[in-house]
Design a protein around this motif. Structure first.
Motif, PDB file in Angstrom:
ATOM      1  N   GLU A  19      -5.002  -0.432 136.799  1.00 31.45           N
ATOM      2  CA  GLU A  19      -5.415   0.955 136.633  1.00 31.45           C
ATOM      3  C   GLU A  19      -6.429   1.336 137.704  1.00 31.45           C
ATOM      4  OE1 GLU A  19      -5.643   1.340 131.819  1.00 31.45           O
ATOM      5  OE2 GLU A  19      -6.868  -0.156 132.837  1.00 31.45           O
ATOM      6  N   ARG A  62       3.063   4.345 132.719  1.00 33.81           N
ATOM      7  CA  ARG A  62       2.759   3.081 132.036  1.00 33.81           C
ATOM      8  C   ARG A  62       3.964   2.618 131.208  1.00 33.81           C
ATOM      9  NH1 ARG A  62      -3.017   2.117 131.254  1.00 33.81           N
ATOM     10  NH2 ARG A  62      -4.327   3.895 131.830  1.00 33.81           N
ATOM     11  N   GLN A  90      -3.587   3.234 127.327  1.00 31.59           N
ATOM     12  CA  GLN A  90      -4.246   4.502 127.645  1.00 31.59           C
ATOM     13  C   GLN A  90      -5.375   4.803 126.669  1.00 31.59           C
ATOM     14  OE1 GLN A  90      -2.711   8.680 126.912  1.00 31.59           O
ATOM     15  NE2 GLN A  90      -2.333   8.566 129.119  1.00 31.59           N
ATOM     16  N   ASP A 130      -0.085   9.825 132.939  1.00 34.83           N
ATOM     17  CA  ASP A 130       0.004   8.421 133.339  1.00 34.83           C
ATOM     18  C   ASP A 130       0.698   7.600 132.267  1.00 34.83           C
ATOM     19  OD1 ASP A 130      -2.462   6.767 131.808  1.00 34.83           O
ATOM     20  OD2 ASP A 130      -2.827   8.902 132.068  1.00 34.83           O
ATOM     21  N   ALA A 167      -5.470   6.864 136.389  1.00 33.47           N
ATOM     22  CA  ALA A 167      -5.554   7.402 135.033  1.00 33.47           C
ATOM     23  C   ALA A 167      -6.975   7.898 134.817  1.00 33.47           C
ATOM     24  CB  ALA A 167      -5.211   6.329 134.001  1.00 33.47           C
TER      25      ALA A 167
END
Length: 212
Positions: A38, A26, A201, A22, A8
């Protein structure tokens, strides 16, 4: 226990935050209850030989698990979905339909939406042509979802990908102007797994934001 690793970006501009692909992986992992680590990367990493060995085009996400290396968010989501009935129905016919809608999200609905964002000149014939194409695709999707909560009888990986694509239109009213699609998007985004994936994220972007 084998740990899954997903690449990511450390940070992207606000216009792209919450849309980087990503997020789709996820979300699928959260729905499936699979833990992951990650692999945060930046522009220099994208060009490195090491990362290009994982992702030939230098994009995100890449996926690593026990010697398996994958790229392309749709392929990764399909790989995850095939491991759990939470994302892929056990019935063979329903599985086939789910896969069809997964491909439709990525091959039929997403490309004109991406092109729409890339084309300038609001009044140009090209722009208007793309707008018309996107609206036609959205209207077809509305027809499919009319009277239904999801593309299949319940939430599947197809809905995960379709919702991810619809989110790209967040700076327009194309989805909000269609109550069937807006309700569908909100229904999917209200899932705890989506919220957890989005928070993961966005928290990295916040942590790695450039100092002003």
């Amino acid at each position: 226990m084998t740990m899954i690793k997903v690449s990511a970006f450390r940070w992207v501009p606000p216009v792209a935050q919450g849309l980087v692909r990503d997020l789709r992986v996820r979300w699928a992992l959260e729905e499936a209850g699979l833990a992951y680590e990650e692999r945060l990367i930046g522009p220099a990493d994208q060009k490195s030989d090491g990362y290009r060995a994982l992702q030939p085009f230098g994009q995100v996400p890449s996926y690593e698990e026990n010697g398996l290396e994958l790229f392309e968010s749709g392929a990764i989501v399909l790989h995850i979905a095939e491991r759990t009935e939470l994302l892929m129905p056990p019935d063979p016919i329903a599985r086939a339909r789910t896969k069809t809608w997964m491909f439709a999200a990525l091959n039929t609905v997403e490309p004109p939406i991406i092109f729409l964002n890339a084309v300038g000149g609001e009044e140009s014939p090209v722009k208007q042509g793309v707008v018309c194409l996107v609206e036609t695709r959205l209207d077809s999707l509305c027809s499919q979802l009319s009277g239904r909560d999801y593309l299949e009888d319940r939430f599947t990986a197809a809905d995960l990908l379709m919702t991810s694509v619809l989110r790209i239109l967040r700076t327009t009213t194309m989805v909000t102007d269609r109550p069937v699609l807006e309700s569908y998007r909100l229904r999917c985004e209200n899932r705890p797994a989506f919220k957890k994936a989005l928070d993961a994220q966005m928290s990295r972007f916040a942590e790695n934001a450039p100092s002003s």
